[in-house]
Design a protein around this motif. Structure first.
Motif, PDB file in Angstrom:
ATOM      1  N   CYS A 156       0.839  -1.201   0.000  1.00 49.54           N
ATOM      2  CA  CYS A 156       0.000   0.000   0.000  1.00 49.54           C
ATOM      3  C   CYS A 156       0.874   1.252   0.000  1.00 49.54           C
ATOM      4  O   CYS A 156       1.721   1.435   0.880  1.00 49.54           O
ATOM      5  N   GLU A 157       0.660   2.114  -1.014  1.00 48.69           N
ATOM      6  CA  GLU A 157       1.457   3.343  -1.096  1.00 48.69           C
ATOM      7  C   GLU A 157       1.056   4.363  -0.031  1.00 48.69           C
ATOM      8  O   GLU A 157       1.876   5.159   0.425  1.00 48.69           O
ATOM      9  N   THR A 158      -0.201   4.330   0.386  1.00 50.38           N
ATOM     10  CA  THR A 158      -0.686   5.328   1.350  1.00 50.38           C
ATOM     11  C   THR A 158       0.022   5.196   2.687  1.00 50.38           C
ATOM     12  O   THR A 158       0.435   6.188   3.293  1.00 50.38           O
ATOM     13  N   CYS A 159       0.151   3.952   3.177  1.00 50.13           N
ATOM     14  CA  CYS A 159       0.748   3.744   4.504  1.00 50.13           C
ATOM     15  C   CYS A 159       2.125   3.121   4.430  1.00 50.13           C
ATOM     16  O   CYS A 159       2.698   2.741   5.464  1.00 50.13           O
ATOM     17  N   SER A 160       2.661   2.976   3.203  1.00 51.34           N
ATOM     18  CA  SER A 160       3.979   2.355   2.990  1.00 51.34           C
ATOM     19  C   SER A 160       4.052   0.943   3.552  1.00 51.34           C
ATOM     20  O   SER A 160       5.106   0.486   4.000  1.00 51.34           O
ATOM     21  N   GLY A 161       2.899   0.264   3.565  1.00 54.22           N
ATOM     22  CA  GLY A 161       2.882  -1.122   4.005  1.00 54.22           C
ATOM     23  C   GLY A 161       2.709  -1.330   5.492  1.00 54.22           C
ATOM     24  O   GLY A 161       2.645  -2.472   5.955  1.00 54.22           O
ATOM     25  N   SER A 162       2.613  -0.249   6.269  1.00 54.40           N
ATOM     26  CA  SER A 162       2.482  -0.416   7.723  1.00 54.40           C
ATOM     27  C   SER A 162       1.081  -0.822   8.137  1.00 54.40           C
ATOM     28  O   SER A 162       0.879  -1.437   9.192  1.00 54.40           O
ATOM     29  N   GLY A 163       0.084  -0.463   7.329  1.00 53.12           N
ATOM     30  CA  GLY A 163      -1.303  -0.744   7.675  1.00 53.12           C
ATOM     31  C   GLY A 163      -1.937   0.302   8.558  1.00 53.12           C
ATOM     32  O   GLY A 163      -3.145   0.270   8.815  1.00 53.12           O
ATOM     33  N   LYS A 206      -4.436   0.111  15.703  1.00 56.68           N
ATOM     34  CA  LYS A 206      -5.662   0.657  16.291  1.00 56.68           C
ATOM     35  C   LYS A 206      -6.354   1.664  15.367  1.00 56.68           C
ATOM     36  O   LYS A 206      -7.560   1.863  15.448  1.00 56.68           O
ATOM     37  N   ASP A 207      -5.557   2.322  14.504  1.00 61.77           N
ATOM     38  CA  ASP A 207      -6.124   3.307  13.578  1.00 61.77           C
ATOM     39  C   ASP A 207      -5.701   2.907  12.159  1.00 61.77           C
ATOM     40  O   ASP A 207      -4.692   3.376  11.644  1.00 61.77           O
ATOM     41  N   PRO A 208      -6.461   2.012  11.495  1.00 64.40           N
ATOM     42  CA  PRO A 208      -6.007   1.450  10.222  1.00 64.40           C
ATOM     43  C   PRO A 208      -6.034   2.442   9.071  1.00 64.40           C
ATOM     44  O   PRO A 208      -6.797   3.408   9.062  1.00 64.40           O
ATOM     45  N   CYS A 209      -5.203   2.163   8.089  1.00 58.84           N
ATOM     46  CA  CYS A 209      -5.126   2.948   6.853  1.00 58.84           C
ATOM     47  C   CYS A 209      -6.456   2.852   6.108  1.00 58.84           C
ATOM     48  O   CYS A 209      -7.041   1.762   5.985  1.00 58.84           O
ATOM     49  N   GLY A 210      -6.935   3.985   5.584  1.00 64.31           N
ATOM     50  CA  GLY A 210      -8.211   3.995   4.884  1.00 64.31           C
ATOM     51  C   GLY A 210      -8.152   3.348   3.516  1.00 64.31           C
ATOM     52  O   GLY A 210      -9.184   2.971   2.969  1.00 64.31           O
ATOM     53  N   GLY A 216      -1.950  -3.426   4.903  1.00 60.60           N
ATOM     54  CA  GLY A 216      -0.606  -3.066   4.466  1.00 60.60           C
ATOM     55  C   GLY A 216      -0.372  -3.324   2.988  1.00 60.60           C
ATOM     56  O   GLY A 216       0.689  -3.021   2.459  1.00 60.60           O
ATOM     57  N   LYS A 217      -1.359  -3.895   2.292  1.00 58.57           N
ATOM     58  CA  LYS A 217      -1.242  -4.153   0.860  1.00 58.57           C
ATOM     59  C   LYS A 217      -2.629  -4.155   0.245  1.00 58.57           C
ATOM     60  O   LYS A 217      -3.637  -4.276   0.948  1.00 58.57           O
ATOM     61  N   ARG A 218      -2.668  -4.004  -1.075  1.00 62.61           N
ATOM     62  CA  ARG A 218      -3.949  -3.936  -1.765  1.00 62.61           C
ATOM     63  C   ARG A 218      -3.818  -4.554  -3.153  1.00 62.61           C
ATOM     64  O   ARG A 218      -2.714  -4.735  -3.675  1.00 62.61           O
ATOM     65  N   LYS A 219      -4.958  -4.879  -3.759  1.00 60.66           N
ATOM     66  CA  LYS A 219      -4.969  -5.454  -5.093  1.00 60.66           C
ATOM     67  C   LYS A 219      -4.715  -4.363  -6.139  1.00 60.66           C
ATOM     68  O   LYS A 219      -5.251  -3.266  -6.039  1.00 60.66           O
ATOM     69  N   LYS A 220      -3.924  -4.702  -7.138  1.00 56.19           N
ATOM     70  CA  LYS A 220      -3.635  -3.741  -8.204  1.00 56.19           C
ATOM     71  C   LYS A 220      -3.314  -4.498  -9.486  1.00 56.19           C
ATOM     72  O   LYS A 220      -2.617  -5.518  -9.463  1.00 56.19           O
ATOM     73  N   LYS A 221      -3.824  -3.979 -10.616  1.00 51.09           N
ATOM     74  CA  LYS A 221      -3.491  -4.557 -11.909  1.00 51.09           C
ATOM     75  C   LYS A 221      -2.189  -3.934 -12.400  1.00 51.09           C
ATOM     76  O   LYS A 221      -2.039  -2.710 -12.447  1.00 51.09           O
ATOM     77  N   VAL A 222      -1.241  -4.766 -12.770  1.00 49.01           N
ATOM     78  CA  VAL A 222       0.068  -4.274 -13.203  1.00 49.01           C
ATOM     79  C   VAL A 222       0.420  -4.896 -14.552  1.00 49.01           C
ATOM     80  O   VAL A 222      -0.025  -5.997 -14.895  1.00 49.01           O
ATOM     81  N   SER A 248       4.259  -9.229   4.010  1.00 46.06           N
ATOM     82  CA  SER A 248       3.623  -8.531   5.127  1.00 46.06           C
ATOM     83  C   SER A 248       4.666  -8.133   6.164  1.00 46.06           C
ATOM     84  O   SER A 248       5.674  -8.832   6.339  1.00 46.06           O
ATOM     85  N   ASN A 249       4.436  -7.011   6.820  1.00 46.05           N
ATOM     86  CA  ASN A 249       5.312  -6.541   7.894  1.00 46.05           C
ATOM     87  C   ASN A 249       6.777  -6.444   7.458  1.00 46.05           C
ATOM     88  O   ASN A 249       7.689  -6.814   8.200  1.00 46.05           O
ATOM     89  N   GLY A 250       6.971  -5.968   6.241  1.00 46.19           N
ATOM     90  CA  GLY A 250       8.336  -5.787   5.751  1.00 46.19           C
ATOM     91  C   GLY A 250       8.941  -7.013   5.112  1.00 46.19           C
ATOM     92  O   GLY A 250      10.103  -6.988   4.710  1.00 46.19           O
ATOM     93  N   GLY A 251       8.180  -8.094   4.991  1.00 43.11           N
ATOM     94  CA  GLY A 251       8.693  -9.304   4.363  1.00 43.11           C
ATOM     95  C   GLY A 251       8.856  -9.125   2.862  1.00 43.11           C
ATOM     96  O   GLY A 251       8.237  -8.254   2.261  1.00 43.11           O
ATOM     97  N   PRO A 252       9.690  -9.953   2.218  1.00 42.08           N
ATOM     98  CA  PRO A 252       9.950  -9.815   0.778  1.00 42.08           C
ATOM     99  C   PRO A 252       8.747 -10.235  -0.064  1.00 42.08           C
ATOM    100  O   PRO A 252       7.884 -11.002   0.386  1.00 42.08           O
ATOM    101  N   ASN A 253       8.709  -9.735  -1.286  1.00 41.59           N
ATOM    102  CA  ASN A 253       7.677 -10.154  -2.226  1.00 41.59           C
ATOM    103  C   ASN A 253       7.910 -11.602  -2.662  1.00 41.59           C
ATOM    104  O   ASN A 253       9.033 -12.118  -2.622  1.00 41.59           O
ATOM    105  N   GLY A 254       6.838 -12.241  -3.095  1.00 38.68           N
ATOM    106  CA  GLY A 254       6.975 -13.557  -3.713  1.00 38.68           C
ATOM    107  C   GLY A 254       7.480 -13.426  -5.135  1.00 38.68           C
ATOM    108  O   GLY A 254       7.783 -12.327  -5.614  1.00 38.68           O
TER     109      GLY A 254
END
Length: 379
Positions: A156-163, A206-210, A216-222, A248-254
């Motif tokens: 997620c670009e909005t929260c940089s993956g932090s959620g 406690k205050d999640p990204c909108g 921390g991630k979202r679906k996107k067509k690339v 998740s939580n800073g882990g590498p991409n598949g």
């Protein structure tokens, strides 16, 4: 006089047995007689304790030396009776064995453990993805570049993956204190399991990204560019590193695996790096010989048909096949000659064939040889 059994006898080893073999012997017995695997069986529990007591002494160099010299009297009150070593918490190699045994009993081995007792790494790698791609016969032969589209989880670009919502940040889980796992005592062992409150992340949002709602991630067509090497074959896979789902939580991409499907060709067929095709010729061309153009992957080439060519004869065109993966040589093209039988003859053609039939008795060596064999068979 002591009534205890000899420690070496209990584990089925000798005084000269190396420490690694003693570990294996104890590990085998502990797995067999552990109380968790034999609930309500006092005999198995007694054997487990007896084996544990023996291993505790024989795997400690100092205790083993005293036991070898003085017997049970040399280790009484120092771990050789009543499992004092367990309670003191100084297991050494013995504790490593416990970890091995317990991991096997849970079906997971020793796993990744937490170095130095600190918090474990909570970053989780993303899932690997797989998709197919269709390419033409010639594209597989010469290589190409394709654009593929897929929908996957991206950070997620909005929260940089932090959620967490902008201006806030995740907090330490109050159930596992940020470890991502919880522990409980089970007999001699400490059991670790994933924290049920934070699902192993060690953090609470406690205050999640909108945008991603705390994921921390979202679906996107690339769209991705895929370079397909010359010589690739049906069903082979190309690996695009880090192009799978986001971690998740800073882990590498598949990773993304692209499976190749090659469309059938109207003329050519493939056998590894060789190309096959069938070329039709007429009776007259087969009998008299001819020079004709035949198709190859790189264009038409001249092929000489010798006089008297039989149907089914194969001719090889060197270097006219498919490039081997990595550029190490090129296959050949195999041309199979097929002599066509004419249909819908004109009156003139029929007359010519009748005249030919009258004079071709001695011009067909294969037929003559065949019927000579038939005659010999029935004589």
């Amino acid at each position: 006089m002591s009534t205890k059994r000899d420690y070496y006898e209990i584990l089925g080893v000798q005084k000269s047995t190396p420490k690694d073999e003693i570990k294996k012997a104890y590990r085998k017995m502990a797995m067999q007689f552990h109380p968790d695997k034999n609930p309500g069986n006092p005999e198995a529990e007694a054997k487990f304790k007896e084996a544990s007591e023996a291993a505790e002494v024989l795997l400690d160099d100092d205790k083993k030396a005293r036991y070898d010299q003085f017997g049970h009297a040399g280790v009484n009150g120092q771990g050789g009776g009543g499992h004092g070593g367990f309670q003191n918490g100084d297991f050494g190699d013995f504790g490593d064995i416990f970890g091995d045994i317990f991991g096997d009993m849970l079906g997971g081995g020793r796993g990744r453990g937490r170095a130095g007792g600190g918090r474990r790494s909570t970053g989780r790698p993303g899932d690997d993805l797989q998709m197919g791609i269709d390419i033409d016969f010639s594209e597989a032969a010469f290589g190409t570049e394709k654009t593929i589209s897929l929908t996957k989880n991206v950070r997620c670009e909005t929260c940089s993956g932090s959620g967490a919502k902008a201006g806030s940040s995740p907090t330490t889980c109050d159930y596992c204190n940020g470890h991502g796992e919880v522990r409980r005592q089970q007999g001699f062992f400490t059991v670790s399991s994933t924290c049920p409150k934070c699902n192993g992340s060690g953090q609470m949002i406690k205050d999640p990204c909108g945008t991603c709602h705390g994921a921390g991630k979202r679906k996107k067509k690339v769209d991705l560019q895929v370079k397909i090497p010359a010589g690739i074959d049906q069903g082979q896979r190309l690996k695009l590193s880090n192009e799978g789902d986001a971690g998740s939580n800073g882990g590498p991409n598949g990773d993304l695996y692209v499976v190749i499907n090659i469309r059938a060709h109207d003329i050519f067929e493939r056998d590894e790096f060789d190309v096959h095709c069938t070329v039709p010729i007429s009776f007259s061309q087969a009998a008299l010989g001819a020079e004709m153009e035949v198709p190859t992957l790189s264009g038409k080439v001249a092929l000489k048909i010798p006089a008297g060519t039989q149907s089914g004869v194969k001719m090889r065109l060197k270097g006219k096949g498919i490039q081997r993966l990595g550029g190490y040589g090129v296959g050949d093209q195999i041309v199979t000659v097929h002599v066509e039988t004419p249909t819908k003859l004109t009156s003139e053609q029929k007359d010519l064939f009748h005249r030919l039939a009258e004079v071709d008795e001695n011009s067909n060596p294969m037929s003559r040889g065949f019927f000579d064999k038939v005659k010999d068979l029935f004589q």
